[in-house]
Design a protein around this motif. Structure first.
Motif, short mmCIF file in Angstrom:
data_model
loop_
_atom_site.label_atom_id
_atom_site.label_comp_id
_atom_site.label_asym_id
_atom_site.label_seq_id
_atom_site.Cartn_x
_atom_site.Cartn_y
_atom_site.Cartn_z
N GLU A 115 -60.72 -45.01 4.59
CA GLU A 115 -61.05 -44.29 3.33
C GLU A 115 -61.21 -45.52 2.28
OE1 GLU A 115 -62.29 -41.46 1.67
OE2 GLU A 115 -60.53 -40.37 2.48
N GLY A 116 -62.51 -45.69 1.86
CA GLY A 116 -62.83 -46.68 0.76
C GLY A 116 -62.30 -46.54 -0.50
N VAL A 135 -63.81 -42.74 -5.53
CA VAL A 135 -63.93 -43.41 -6.73
C VAL A 135 -63.13 -42.77 -7.76
CG1 VAL A 135 -65.72 -43.88 -8.79
CG2 VAL A 135 -66.73 -43.68 -6.43
N GLU A 169 -62.84 -51.92 -4.22
CA GLU A 169 -64.23 -52.13 -4.77
C GLU A 169 -64.33 -51.91 -6.27
OE1 GLU A 169 -69.20 -51.15 -4.70
OE2 GLU A 169 -67.64 -50.30 -3.16
N ALA A 206 -70.67 -42.23 -2.79
CA ALA A 206 -69.29 -41.63 -2.97
C ALA A 206 -69.15 -39.99 -2.36
CB ALA A 206 -68.82 -41.51 -4.61
N ASP A 207 -68.00 -40.06 -1.94
CA ASP A 207 -67.66 -38.64 -1.19
C ASP A 207 -66.94 -37.93 -2.36
OD1 ASP A 207 -68.47 -38.94 1.68
OD2 ASP A 207 -67.34 -40.65 1.50
N MET A 259 -65.50 -42.59 0.80
CA MET A 259 -65.42 -43.21 -0.19
C MET A 259 -64.92 -42.55 -1.52
SD MET A 259 -65.72 -46.21 -1.98
CE MET A 259 -66.50 -47.29 -1.11
N ARG A 287 -62.98 -47.26 -4.64
CA ARG A 287 -63.73 -47.93 -5.72
C ARG A 287 -63.43 -47.38 -6.73
NH1 ARG A 287 -69.78 -46.15 -4.92
NH2 ARG A 287 -69.74 -47.57 -3.13
#
Length: 296
Positions: free
Chosen positions: A27-28, A3, A48, A67-68, A1, A30
């Protein structure tokens, strides 16, 4: 993830678009944004959205959970002192980074660390202190050390169109690095997607070559097909004008001190290498970005 803060700004919008194109499907992504309506239509289903200011403790806590990696950019607030605008805004996020064990942070900062004028460079001094605050949380941190942006000249588009003039506070022959925001976004994307790096450090993003205001005037004249000249403003005049427009006096002093430090070589402390040079030339940027803004 990953951000992304400030995803609708100059750098963040380029970064979001790049990550939507290049990030692996697993890979998310946000984003933290005050006004979700300003987000681009592309990729809305994939992103997101956390609504609010990333300087708000509750928003930062929600945004950084799971979060990463985080892309961190502080939108300067001219109603605050430099310390409050940078480190003050960042402190809630620093606490959330530590609380959630975020691994990597890529932040937008400035050149100048280690130079003789670093401690009296106004907004840059405040930005470097913000970098130290983030690094103190124990995250792996890379500060993108940036010079002035080509995009700053967009604030002069009306003056260039109507009067053929742009202004600044530095000597006309003071050559220094300048960079396109798209190149900063590209550097950020590479770091956010890699995440094999550790520790804290800076990554200079210098543009392809040093340019003086005289160089900028010559290139704009060539690319716009009309005369453009540079006028140097005085520190006192700029200070009085900005305070007169209602900006915080300490913040305005931070701008003036930053400009004075740049004229004293603040941006000259990093040697130019193939790795620190980014590709977009000022000529290209004039054609693609400035010309439409001035001539339409």
């Amino acid at each position: 993830m990953i951000v992304i803060t400030a995803p609708t700004g100059n750098i963040g919008s380029h970064l979001l678009s790049r990550l939507l194109r290049s990030a692996p499907a697993e890979e998310g992504l946000r984003v933290v944004v005050r006004d979700p309506a300003r987000l681009p239509d592309e990729g809305r289903e994939r992103v997101e959205v956390i609504t609010g200011s990333h300087g708000d403790p509750e928003v930062a806590d929600r945004a950084f959970a799971g979060a990463d990696a985080v892309f961190w950019l502080v939108p300067p607030d001219s109603s605050l002192t430099p310390e409050a605008a940078y480190s003050g805004f960042t402190r809630p996020a620093a606490q959330a980074l530590a609380a959630h064990g975020v691994g990597h942070v890529v932040g937008v900062s400035a050149l100048g660390r280690g130079t003789p004028v670093a401690d009296r460079a106004g907004l840059v001094t405040a930005s470097l202190a913000m970098d130290d605050l983030i690094a103190s949380t124990g995250v792996a941190h890379r500060a993108l050390a940036c010079p002035s942006f080509f995009e700053n000249l967009l604030e002069e588009a009306d003056s260039i169109r109507e009067n053929g003039v742009f202004t600044d506070l530095v000597d006309a022959d003071r050559a220094a690095p300048m960079v396109a925001v798209a190149d900063i976004a590209a550097a950020a994307a590479a770091l956010l997607l890699d995440r094999t790096w550790t520790g804290a450090g800076s990554v200079p993003v210098l543009g392809p070559r040093d340019l003086s205001p005289a160089d900028l005037a010559r290139i704009m004249t060539e690319q716009l097909g009309r005369p453009v000249r540079y006028e140097r403003q005085s520190y006192d005049d700029v200070y009085s004008a900005l305070v007169g427009h209602g900006l915080d006096a300490a913040f305005v002093q931070g701008i003036v001190d930053m400009k004075r430090a740049k004229d004293d070589g603040l941006d000259a402390g990093v040697p130019r290498t193939d790795e620190s040079s980014s590709p977009t030339t000022f000529e290209q940027w004039c054609v693609q970005v400035l010309k439409p803004a001035v001539l339409t």
